[in-house]
Design an enzyme around this catalytic site. Structure first.
Site, PDB file in Angstrom:
ATOM      1  N   ASP A 260      18.840 -39.514   0.225  1.00 18.75           N
ATOM      2  CA  ASP A 260      19.506 -40.103   1.377  1.00 18.75           C
ATOM      3  C   ASP A 260      19.543 -41.624   1.219  1.00 18.75           C
ATOM      4  OD1 ASP A 260      19.813 -37.631   2.536  1.00 18.75           O
ATOM      5  OD2 ASP A 260      18.111 -37.845   3.899  1.00 18.75           O
ATOM      6  N   ARG A 261      20.573 -42.230   1.755  1.00 18.77           N
ATOM      7  CA  ARG A 261      20.733 -43.682   1.628  1.00 18.77           C
ATOM      8  C   ARG A 261      19.505 -44.443   2.118  1.00 18.77           C
ATOM      9  NH1 ARG A 261      22.621 -47.611   5.059  1.00 18.77           N
ATOM     10  NH2 ARG A 261      23.197 -46.063   6.617  1.00 18.77           N
TER      11      ARG A 261
END
Length: 206
Positions: free
Chosen positions: A38-39
């Site tokens: 995930d970012r």
């Protein structure tokens, strides 16, 4: 962080898009995309540098021979200091959201998440989390489902406590990564443990 003729292990900053990191590494070294984070999760990502390594890394992740251990800050005191959790996760692609259920239901996949509590700091604890299945948002959704959302998680988390601690990005690190290779081009990496330089902690001054 680590690079040889076959693989590159990068230590991604939170806030950096995994695909963006891949594009930069591909332009610089021809790196091949293997898996994502995930970012807003920091920590380790593995990239292949040739076709043979790509095949072996993809097989390792597919066959659960890649072990990923995460470190997170989670809210609320834990009644159990460690546990193997089993539940069922259903993904809503349009909403970019998942839901967790205690029992099987249509469209849901079985997930297993293991945790062990380390240090506790009152309203939150540092927790080591080991994935025994790898589904979208599994850690964040599963920990929230049992009442211990990841600190700073704006999608599944505790909004009031996030505001109290002024945290708007999940405190989650892909901390350690290792592989099991019995043969092949990457056999020399069998059992080698890579460790992120990042730690699960509140931003300075919080």
């Amino acid at each position: 962080m680590y690079r040889d003729e076959n693989i590159l292990i990068a230590d991604k900053y939170a806030g950096v898009n995994a695909e963006g990191l891949f594009c930069a590494l591909h332009a610089e070294s021809g790196a091949r995309f293997i898996h994502r984070l995930d970012r807003n999760t920091s920590g380790l990502m593995a990239f292949a540098l040739n076709a043979a390594a790509e095949r072996e890394l993809l097989a390792a992740f597919r066959e659960r021979r890649a072990e990923k251990i995460y470190e997170a800050l989670c809210f609320h005191p834990f009644a159990k200091q460690s546990e193997m959790l089993t539940a069922y996760l259903k993904k809503d692609e349009k909403a970019a959201h998942v839901r967790v259920f205690s029992r099987p239901c249509a469209g849901a996949e079985r997930i297993r998440t293991e945790y062990a509590v380390g240090e506790s700091f009152g309203e939150y604890s540092r927790v080591e989390i080991r994935l025994h299945s790898g589904k979208t948002h599994q850690i964040r959704a599963h920990m929230a489902f049992i009442g211990h959302p990841v600190v700073g998680d704006e999608k599944y988390g505790d909004e009031a406590l996030n505001k109290k601690y002024h945290v708007s990005r999940q405190v989650l690190v892909a901390k350690r990564l290792s592989f099991r290779f019995s043969e092949g081009a990457l056999a020399y990496l069998d059992g080698k443990v890579f460790e992120s330089a990042f730690c699960a902690r509140l931003p300075e001054g919080k």
